[in-house]
Write an enzyme that holds these catalytic residues in place. Structure first.
Site, mmCIF file in Angstrom:
data_model
loop_
_atom_site.group_PDB
_atom_site.id
_atom_site.type_symbol
_atom_site.label_atom_id
_atom_site.label_comp_id
_atom_site.label_asym_id
_atom_site.label_seq_id
_atom_site.Cartn_x
_atom_site.Cartn_y
_atom_site.Cartn_z
ATOM 1 C CB CYS A 2 -0.855 -0.018 1.229
ATOM 2 S SG CYS A 2 -2.237 1.038 1.035
ATOM 3 N NE ARG A 27 -1.360 4.855 -0.129
ATOM 4 C CZ ARG A 27 -1.172 5.369 -1.344
ATOM 5 N NH1 ARG A 27 -1.047 6.653 -1.491
ATOM 6 N NH2 ARG A 27 -1.094 4.605 -2.398
ATOM 7 C CD1 TRP A 75 -5.348 -3.301 2.770
ATOM 8 C CD2 TRP A 75 -5.253 -4.082 0.666
ATOM 9 N NE1 TRP A 75 -6.625 -3.620 2.370
ATOM 10 C CE2 TRP A 75 -6.600 -4.100 1.097
ATOM 11 C CE3 TRP A 75 -4.962 -4.516 -0.620
ATOM 12 C CZ2 TRP A 75 -7.647 -4.542 0.285
ATOM 13 C CZ3 TRP A 75 -6.005 -4.966 -1.425
ATOM 14 C CH2 TRP A 75 -7.325 -4.969 -0.974
ATOM 15 C CG ASN A 101 3.006 0.133 -2.849
ATOM 16 O OD1 ASN A 101 3.053 -0.602 -1.871
ATOM 17 N ND2 ASN A 101 2.814 1.438 -2.762
ATOM 18 N N GLY A 102 2.347 -3.173 -5.717
ATOM 19 C CA GLY A 102 1.998 -3.724 -7.027
ATOM 20 C C GLY A 102 1.930 -5.236 -6.961
ATOM 21 C CD GLU A 492 -20.929 7.140 -1.038
ATOM 22 O OE1 GLU A 492 -20.734 6.284 -1.903
ATOM 23 O OE2 GLU A 492 -20.022 7.580 -0.303
ATOM 24 C CE LYS A 496 -18.707 5.948 2.515
ATOM 25 N NZ LYS A 496 -18.181 6.483 1.320
ATOM 26 C CD GLU A 499 -16.577 2.375 2.142
ATOM 27 O OE1 GLU A 499 -17.285 3.381 2.273
ATOM 28 O OE2 GLU A 499 -15.539 2.366 1.472
ATOM 29 C CG HIS A 515 -39.936 -5.587 -9.205
ATOM 30 N ND1 HIS A 515 -41.013 -6.094 -9.883
ATOM 31 C CD2 HIS A 515 -40.001 -4.240 -9.358
ATOM 32 C CE1 HIS A 515 -41.695 -5.105 -10.442
ATOM 33 N NE2 HIS A 515 -41.099 -3.965 -10.129
HETATM 34 C C1 F6R Z 1 -15.715 4.325 -0.538
HETATM 35 C C2 F6R Z 1 -14.407 4.441 -1.090
HETATM 36 C C3 F6R Z 1 -14.051 3.612 -2.273
HETATM 37 C C4 F6R Z 1 -13.460 4.514 -3.361
HETATM 38 C C5 F6R Z 1 -13.007 3.682 -4.563
HETATM 39 C C6 F6R Z 1 -12.453 4.565 -5.657
HETATM 40 O O1 F6R Z 1 -15.852 5.061 0.631
HETATM 41 O O2 F6R Z 1 -13.600 5.201 -0.634
HETATM 42 O O3 F6R Z 1 -15.166 2.926 -2.749
HETATM 43 O O4 F6R Z 1 -14.436 5.446 -3.724
HETATM 44 O O5 F6R Z 1 -12.026 2.769 -4.157
HETATM 45 O O6 F6R Z 1 -11.392 5.329 -5.189
HETATM 46 P P1 F6R Z 1 -10.849 6.567 -6.001
HETATM 47 O O7 F6R Z 1 -11.922 7.609 -6.007
HETATM 48 O O8 F6R Z 1 -9.628 7.010 -5.279
HETATM 49 O O9 F6R Z 1 -10.573 6.082 -7.388
#
Ligand code: F6R
Length: 619
Positions: A2, A27, A75, A101-102, A492, A496, A499, A515
Site C-alpha cells: 500500500c 490508505r 495491505w 507496491n503492485g 452510497e 458507507k 465500510e 420485485h
Molecule cells: C468508498 C471508497 C471507495 C473509493 C473507490 C475509488 O468510501 O472510498 O469505494 O471510492 O475505491 O477510489 P478513487 O476515487 O480514489 O478512485
C-alpha cells in the site's frame, strides 16, 4: 500494496520514516516495516503486524541509526498477514532490501528459477522474489566496474524480466549512501528537500518536509546518491526532470478538535464544497467554466454522449452525474464501473466524451479504463482530487475537485466534491445546449448557497444521526431505497454503513423493492427511505406503506413542508427545501453521520476499516 517511503538525507532516517508511514496510515494496511542504516551503521530491519504504533514500539527496542532508509505499509495481496510477509524484504544473501507496491504476475516462474539457483525464501510474497532476482543479477554482473553501476544495472535487469506492476524503493548494502526507486503502473514520487531526498507512493508521506517533487513516469528509474538524483527512462537514457512545487497540503496529520478523520472530513464539507466551486462561476451568474478540461466549446457541443467511469463511491458520484447531466445538459449518458469498462469492449462513437472519476487518481481499475479508452482514440477527461496523480497526468485534461486531502478510508468530502464538480459541468454544458439563462441563474444561486446549507444540515442532523444510530446499531441488515438522483445516494449510504460499521446493507431504486428484496423485510430489518425529492413523494409513501405492511421499520429522510403520515415512519429527519439539483448532496449528509455513529456504537475504527485500502492500486 500500500504505501512506500524512502529517505536519504541529513536527518536520522527513523523518525522521518515513521512520520511518513503515519501520514500514509489512512490508505489502509495490515502490517508495516522499515530498514535503516548508512555508511557507519549496518542496515537493520524491523517489521510488525498491525499498526505503525506497534512498529514504533519495535523500533524503540532496537537501536536503529542511520541517514538512509525505506519503509512500507502493507495491505496483503500475496501471502497472509504475517511478519514474514511484511516489507521491507531482504534477499537471501542479505545484500538487498526492498519495499514494493503492485503485483508481480510471473513471480512463480521467477521463484522456481531462483530456487534452482540456490535462493531460499522465508515468506510467500512476490516482493521477496523481486529482491532475490535483483541480488541474483548483481552476482552475475560482477564484472561491472563500480558497485553503484552494478546496483543500477541489476535493478534494471530484474525489472525488465517482470510482468505486472511495481513501485519500488531498494537499498544495496554495498552502496549504503544510495537508494533506487522505479515505477510501472504504481505511483512513485521523488521529493526534493533541503539536503534530503524522499521517495514515496504518496506526497502526503513527505510529512510536510517538502512540496518540491518529481512525478516519475512508468518505466523510469531514479537513482538517489547523497544529495543528488538521476533519472533514466525505460530506454536507459538520462532524463532532465522538472521539479514541480505542488499546491497540496502535504502535512495531513492534524486532526484538530475532531476525534477521527472521517468526522473531520464530514464537517469540512461546507469548506471543501466552497473550494470546489471557487472562481468557477461565469461573470453573468448563469453558468460555470472549467478551464482544465481543455475542450473547446465546439468539441463540447459536438459531443453525442458522455460516459462516466469510476469505482466505489466515485462510481456512485458518476451515477448522480448521469441524472444531473441528462436533466440539465440534455445529453445521453452512460455510467460504467471502471473494472467492467476495461473488458467490455463496447462500441463507442468518436463523439463520446469520457470522464474518469477518482479521488486518489491512483485506482488501478480506473487507470486501466483510462488507458483502454485512450487506446481506442477517445478523449478522456478526469475528475480527481489528488494533484499530480497518475489519472491527472495521463488524461487529456480535467477538473481538480479541490476537496483537500481525504484521510478517512471511507470517502465523504471527496464524494460530495465529485457531485459538485458534476453540478458545475452540468451548468457549463447545459448553458451551451438547452438550459435557459434564468434556469442557469437559479442553479448558480443554489450552488452559491450550498456551503451554508450543508453547514446548517450538518449542525441540525448530527444529534439525530447519533441517537438514531444508537437505536439501530445492533441491527444486522439495512435497506436503503431512493428514486432518481437519490438512488445513487441510497447506494452510497449503504456502502458507507458497510465500510465503517460492517453492517450488511443493500440499496435499490424505490420501485425495485417489490420485485424481490421486500421478501426480507421483517421487524428487525430497517429500511432508509430517501424521500426528499418532492416529485417522488407519493411513490416514496407507497414504499413506506409496503414496508410497514410487513412490519418493517422505516427511517425516512423527508423534506420540510411535506410531512409523512406519522404511522409510516419510525424515525424521520426533515431536510430543508432546496433546489432539486443539490438534493443528492444534502441527503447524503445524515447518511454519512449515521454510518459514522453506528460504527462508533459498534466499537469500529472508522478511519481504518478492516480489509479496506484508501487507494486500490491493484486490479
Ligand atoms: C468508498 C471508497 C471507495 C473509493 C473507490 C475509488 O468510501 O472510498 O469505494 O471510492 O475505491 O477510489 P478513487 O476515487 O480514489 O478512485
Amino acid at each position: 500494496m500500500c504505501g512506500i517511503i524512502g529517505y536519504i538525507g541529513k536527518e536520522e532516517a527513523l523518525p522521518v520514516l515513521l512520520k511518513g508511514l503515519t501520514c500514509m496510515e489512512y490508505r489502509g494496511y495490515d502490517s508495516a516495516g522499515l530498514s535503516v542504516g548508512d555508511e557507519q551503521h549496518a542496515f537493520q530491519t524491523v517489521r510488525a503486524v498491525g499498526r505503525v504504533v506497534q512498529l514504533t514500539k519495535r523500533a524503540a527496542e532496537v537501536s536503529l541509526r542511520g541517514h538512509v532508509g525505506i519503509g512500507h505499509t502493507r495491505w496483503a495481496t500475496h501471502g497472509g498477514i504475517t511478519e514474514n510477509n511484511t516489507h521491507p524484504h531482504t534477499s537471501c544473501d542479505g545484500k538487498f532490501i526492498l519495499v514494493h507496491n503492485g503485483v508481480i504476475e510471473n513471480y512463480a516462474a521467477l521463484k522456481e528459477h531462483l530456487k534452482k539457483n540456490g535462493c531460499t525464501f522465508y515468506g510467500d510474497t512476490d516482493t521477496e522474489v523481486l529482491v532475490n532476482l535483483i541480488a541474483w543479477h548483481y552476482r552475475q554482473f560482477s564484472d561491472i566496474s563500480t558497485l553503484s553501476k552494478r546496483f543500477k544495472a541489476s535493478v534494471r535487469k530484474a525489472l525488465s524480466e517482470l510482468q505486472g506492476t511495481y513501485g519500488i524503493a531498494v537499498i544495496c548494502t554495498d552502496c549504503p549512501n544510495e537508494l533506487i526507486g522505479a515505477r510501472k503502473s504504481s505511483p512513485l514520487v521523488l521529493g526534493v528537500g533541503k539536503e534530503e531526498l524522499f521517495l514515496a507512493s504518496d506526497i502526503g508521506a513527505f510529512g510536510g518536509r517538502t512540496k518540491d517533487v518529481v512525478f516519475l513516469s512508468d518505466g523510469e528509474i531514479v537513482h538517489l546518491q547523497g544529495n543528488e538524483f538521476h533519472i533514466t527512462g525505460a530506454d536507459e537514457r538520462a532524463l532532465s526532470p522538472t521539479v514541480e512545487t505542488v499546491d497540496w497540503d502535504t502535512d495531513v496529520s492534524d486532526l484538530g478538535s475532531y476525534t477521527s478523520y472521517m468526522q473531520k472530513e464530514i464537517f469540512e464539507q461546507p469548506k471543501s464544497l466552497e473550494n470546489t466551486m471557487l472562481g468557477r462561476f461565469s461573470a453573468d451568474g448563469s453558468s460555470a467554466h472549467l478551464g482544465g478540461l481543455q475542450l473547446s466549446a465546439d468539441e463540447l457541443r459536438r459531443a453525442e454522449r458522455l460516459l462516466l467511469i469510476g469505482c466505489g463511491s466515485a462510481y456512485h458520484a458518476c451515477k448522480v452525474g448521469e441524472y444531473l447531466l441528462e436533466r440539465y445538459a440534455r445529453i445521453p449518458m452512460e455510467v460504467e464501473y471502471a473494472s467492467e469498462f476495461r473488458y467490455r469492449n463496447a462500441p463507442l462513437s468518436k463523439n463520446t466524451l469520457i470522464f474518469v472519476v477518482s479521488q486518489s487518481g491512483e485506482t488501478r481499475d480506473t487507470l486501466d479504463a483510462l488507458h483502454e479508452a485512450r487506446r481506442k482514440g477517445l478523449r478522456v477527461s478526469a475528475i480527481t482530487n489528488a494533484v499530480g496523480s497518475t489519472v491527472a497526468r495521463e488524461s487529456d485534461g480535467g477538473v481538480y475537485q479541490r476537496s483537500g486531502s481525504e484521510i478517512g478510508v471511507a470517502s465523504t468530502k471527496a464524494f460530495t466534491g465529485q457531485i459538485a464538480t458534476f453540478l458545475l459541468l452540468s451548468l457549463y454544458l447545459g448553458r451551451m445546449r438547452e438550459m435557459s439563462f434564468s434556469e442557469g441563474c437559479r442553479l448558480v444561486q443554489a450552488l452559491k448557497d450550498l456551503p451554508t446549507c450543508v453547514k446548517e444540515v450538518l449542525a441540525s442532523c448530527d444529534d439525530w444521526a447519533r441517537t438514531t444510530a444508537k437505536k439501530y446499531a445492533k441491527c444486522q441488515s439495512f435497506y436503503f431505497i431512493g428514486r432518481q438522483m437519490l438512488f445513487p445516494i441510497a447506494l452510497e449510504g449503504a456502502l458507507k454503513l458497510k465500510e465503517v460499521s460492517y453492517i450488511h446493507a443493500e440499496a435499490y431504486p424505490g420501485g425495485e423493492l417489490k420485485h424481490g428484496p421486500i421478501a426480507l423485510i421483517e421487524p428487525s430489518f430497517p429500511t432508509f427511505v430517501l424521500a426528499s425529492d418532492p416529485d417522488m413523494l407519493s411513490k416514496n409513501i407507497n414504499n413506506m406503506t409496503e414496508i410497514k405492511a410487513r412490519k418493517g421499520q422505516v427511517i425516512a429522510l423527508g423534506i420540510e413542508g411535506c410531512p409523512f403520515p406519522k404511522d409510516l415512519c419510525d424515525d424521520v429527519f426533515y431536510l430543508p427545501k432546496v433546489h432539486e439539483a443539490i438534493l443528492p448532496i444534502i441527503t447524503v449528509l445524515p447518511l454519512q453521520l449515521f454510518a459514522y455513529y453506528a460504527a462508533l456504537e459498534r466499537g469500529c475504527d472508522v478511519d481504518k476499516p478492516r480489509n479496506l485500502a484508501k487507494a486500490v492500486t491493484v486490479e
